[in-house]
Scaffold this active site. Structure first.
Site, PDB file in Angstrom:
ATOM      1  N   ASP A 145      39.243  -5.176-203.942  1.00  0.00           N
ATOM      2  CA  ASP A 145      38.375  -4.385-204.824  1.00  0.00           C
ATOM      3  C   ASP A 145      37.589  -3.350-204.028  1.00  0.00           C
ATOM      4  O   ASP A 145      36.388  -3.150-204.247  1.00  0.00           O
ATOM      5  CB  ASP A 145      37.417  -5.295-205.591  1.00  0.00           C
ATOM      6  CG  ASP A 145      36.791  -4.596-206.804  1.00  0.00           C
ATOM      7  OD1 ASP A 145      37.396  -3.617-207.291  1.00  0.00           O
ATOM      8  OD2 ASP A 145      35.715  -5.027-207.243  1.00  0.00           O
ATOM      9  N   LYS A 147      36.167   0.089-203.278  1.00  0.00           N
ATOM     10  CA  LYS A 147      35.797   1.283-204.039  1.00  0.00           C
ATOM     11  C   LYS A 147      34.404   1.716-203.585  1.00  0.00           C
ATOM     12  O   LYS A 147      33.672   0.915-202.966  1.00  0.00           O
ATOM     13  CB  LYS A 147      35.816   0.996-205.548  1.00  0.00           C
ATOM     14  CG  LYS A 147      34.918  -0.157-205.971  1.00  0.00           C
ATOM     15  CD  LYS A 147      35.055  -0.434-207.466  1.00  0.00           C
ATOM     16  CE  LYS A 147      34.163  -1.623-207.875  1.00  0.00           C
ATOM     17  NZ  LYS A 147      34.262  -1.897-209.335  1.00  0.00           N
ATOM     18  N   ASN A 150      31.419  -0.597-204.052  1.00  0.00           N
ATOM     19  CA  ASN A 150      31.327  -1.804-203.227  1.00  0.00           C
ATOM     20  C   ASN A 150      31.152  -1.476-201.750  1.00  0.00           C
ATOM     21  O   ASN A 150      31.434  -2.313-200.887  1.00  0.00           O
ATOM     22  CB  ASN A 150      32.577  -2.665-203.415  1.00  0.00           C
ATOM     23  CG  ASN A 150      32.601  -3.339-204.787  1.00  0.00           C
ATOM     24  OD1 ASN A 150      31.562  -3.472-205.435  1.00  0.00           O
ATOM     25  ND2 ASN A 150      33.775  -3.736-205.225  1.00  0.00           N
ATOM     26  N   ASP A 163      30.547  -7.152-201.555  1.00  0.00           N
ATOM     27  CA  ASP A 163      31.152  -7.705-202.777  1.00  0.00           C
ATOM     28  C   ASP A 163      32.578  -8.192-202.528  1.00  0.00           C
ATOM     29  O   ASP A 163      33.558  -7.586-202.984  1.00  0.00           O
ATOM     30  CB  ASP A 163      31.126  -6.662-203.896  1.00  0.00           C
ATOM     31  CG  ASP A 163      31.295  -7.311-205.268  1.00  0.00           C
ATOM     32  OD1 ASP A 163      31.582  -8.527-205.318  1.00  0.00           O
ATOM     33  OD2 ASP A 163      31.155  -6.608-206.281  1.00  0.00           O
ATOM     34  N   THR A 182      39.772  -2.845-209.599  1.00  0.00           N
ATOM     35  CA  THR A 182      39.314  -1.796-210.510  1.00  0.00           C
ATOM     36  C   THR A 182      40.485  -0.873-210.808  1.00  0.00           C
ATOM     37  O   THR A 182      41.182  -0.453-209.871  1.00  0.00           O
ATOM     38  CB  THR A 182      38.157  -1.009-209.871  1.00  0.00           C
ATOM     39  OG1 THR A 182      37.101  -1.926-209.539  1.00  0.00           O
ATOM     40  CG2 THR A 182      37.622   0.047-210.818  1.00  0.00           C
TER      41      THR A 182
END
Length: 411
Positions: A145, A147, A150, A163, A182
């Site tokens: 994840d 991005k 995060n 995260d 995501t």
């Protein structure tokens, strides 16, 4: 269960271990089932961030995922670009994760303010992200994840990956099939596992695809894959359909574009690893000092350049240099000397030259060529003339009488 920002803090009796060491402060973030508060360590006064996750009796999977995140953070948290976990506390209904505080917030918020970054700044951020990803992968951990939301920024604007709730540690040849992440940052092989049967699964390369999306976004301010209909966006991702042809790409180097092409590769076997990406020419900018560099000469050249620029900018307000020969031939050509001559002439002749229709005539020729008489001197001369006239009048009368006697006839 969602944790409302306005809810009270967990009971102090049940979370006694946490409250003995830390004092919770204001809320600085919120997740689906968690809230992040600033907290202060009572012994040292140092500030940290505390992630408080609430669980129900039927949320054992969420609890297991949180405990797995804590284990992974402890495993990989010794890296300067991965959030460092300080302590963790567990109660029947809550889990407290105390982490280092990043006061400058998310990379996403930073990018929102500046729209897009320069290649120099992008190079710094992506180098840190790729080093962190390489560290994760060296421990066989897939983030899943990555991005800008995060990625946090500490007090010195250094990036920190955070995260790791979707992160998982895999074995050497283990493949994953679960759909996590995501949408805009999901890799093609991850989407294919959720839509087609018999797919080989995915692994570490999904994080490098996300790095390519982040690099694209930092340089242009736009995501490479976007459509208001999600299934069409997924089709663009699986086909690798993206372009770098807008005005926002005019100032981006071909080296940076080449790195994006090597990260956004549909086939994970051909996609760059983190180590390969860090060896790309985009990160190997030569900063060698010239051998013939001379500091004194360079400083002098820069001073002359700045002086010349300043001289050109103020040339309109400064008088032009005057040659002596031109001044002697035509002094009225120069304004400053023209004013000086007029002032001197006024003192000399006692009046200004009247303006008339002869505007182009040389005003110097209109002045008298003789000096004016001094008033006092002029009165003295008049008085001398009067005295001489008075003195000469008796002699003139006597001379006239003598002339008359000579002209008169004898008796």
């Amino acid at each position: 269960m969602a944790f409302d920002i306005d809810d009270d803090l967990p009971d102090r009796e049940s979370a006694r271990q946490f409250y003995q060491k830390y004092e919770p402060k204001e809320v600085i973030g919120k997740g689906l089932s968690s809230v992040v508060r600033k907290c202060v360590e009572k012994a040292t006064g140092k500030e940290y961030a505390c992630k408080i996750i609430e669980f129900n009796d039927d949320s054992q999977e969420e609890r297991d995922a949180t405990l797995r995140e804590i284990q992974i953070l402890k495993l990989v948290g010794d890296h300067p670009n991965i959030i460092d976990i300080v302590a963790s506390f567990e109660t029947p209904n809550y889990v407290f994760i105390v982490m280092e505080l990043c006061p400058n917030g998310e990379l996403f918020d930073y990018l929102t303010k500046v729209v897009h970054l320069s290649e120099k700044r992008t190079r710094q951020i992506m180098s840190s992200i790729l080093h962190a990803v390489d560290h994760l992968h060296s421990h066989h951990v897939v983030h899943r994840d990555l991005k800008p939301e995060n990625i946090l920024m500490d007090a010195n604007m250094n990036v920190k990956i955070t995260d790791l709730g979707f992160a998982v540690q895999v074995s050497e040849n283990e493949a994953l099939y679960d759909l996590f992440g995501t949408p805009g940052y999901m890799a093609p092989e991850l989407l294919q596992c959720s839509q087609y049967e018999g797919m080989p699964g995915y692994g570490l390369p999904v994080d490098l695809w996300a790095c390519g999306v982040i690099l694209f976004t930092l340089l242009s301010g736009l995501p490479p894959f976007w459509h208001r209909k999600q299934h069409l966006m997924f089709r663009m991702i699986m086909d690798g359909q993206y372009t770098m042809t807008g005005s926002e790409w005019d100032d981006v180097s071909e080296t940076a574009k080449d790195l994006i092409h090597h990260l956004l590769v549909v086939d994970p076997a051909e996609r760059y690893t983190a180590a390969q990406a860090l060896q790309h020419p985009f990160f190997n900018v030569e900063r060698t000092r010239r051998r013939d560099f001379m500091a004194k000469r360079t400083l002098k050249a820069h001073i002359i350049l700045i002086w010349s620029i300043h001289r050109l900018r103020t040339l309109h307000y400064r008088p032009q240099p005057i040659r002596g020969k031109e001044l002697l031939e035509n002094p009225y050509r120069f304004k400053s000397y023209r004013k000086m001559i007029d002032s001197t002439a006024f003192l000399l002749y006692g009046h200004w030259i009247k303006k008339d229709e002869h505007q182009n005539q040389n005003r110097a020729t209109l002045f008298q060529t003789e000096e004016k008489y001094d008033v006092v001197r002029h009165e003295q001369l008049l008085e001398q003339r009067r005295v001489r006239r008075e003195q000469s009048q008796p002699l003139r009368l006597q001379h006239q009488n003598e002339i008359r006697e000579e002209q008169s006839p004898p008796p």
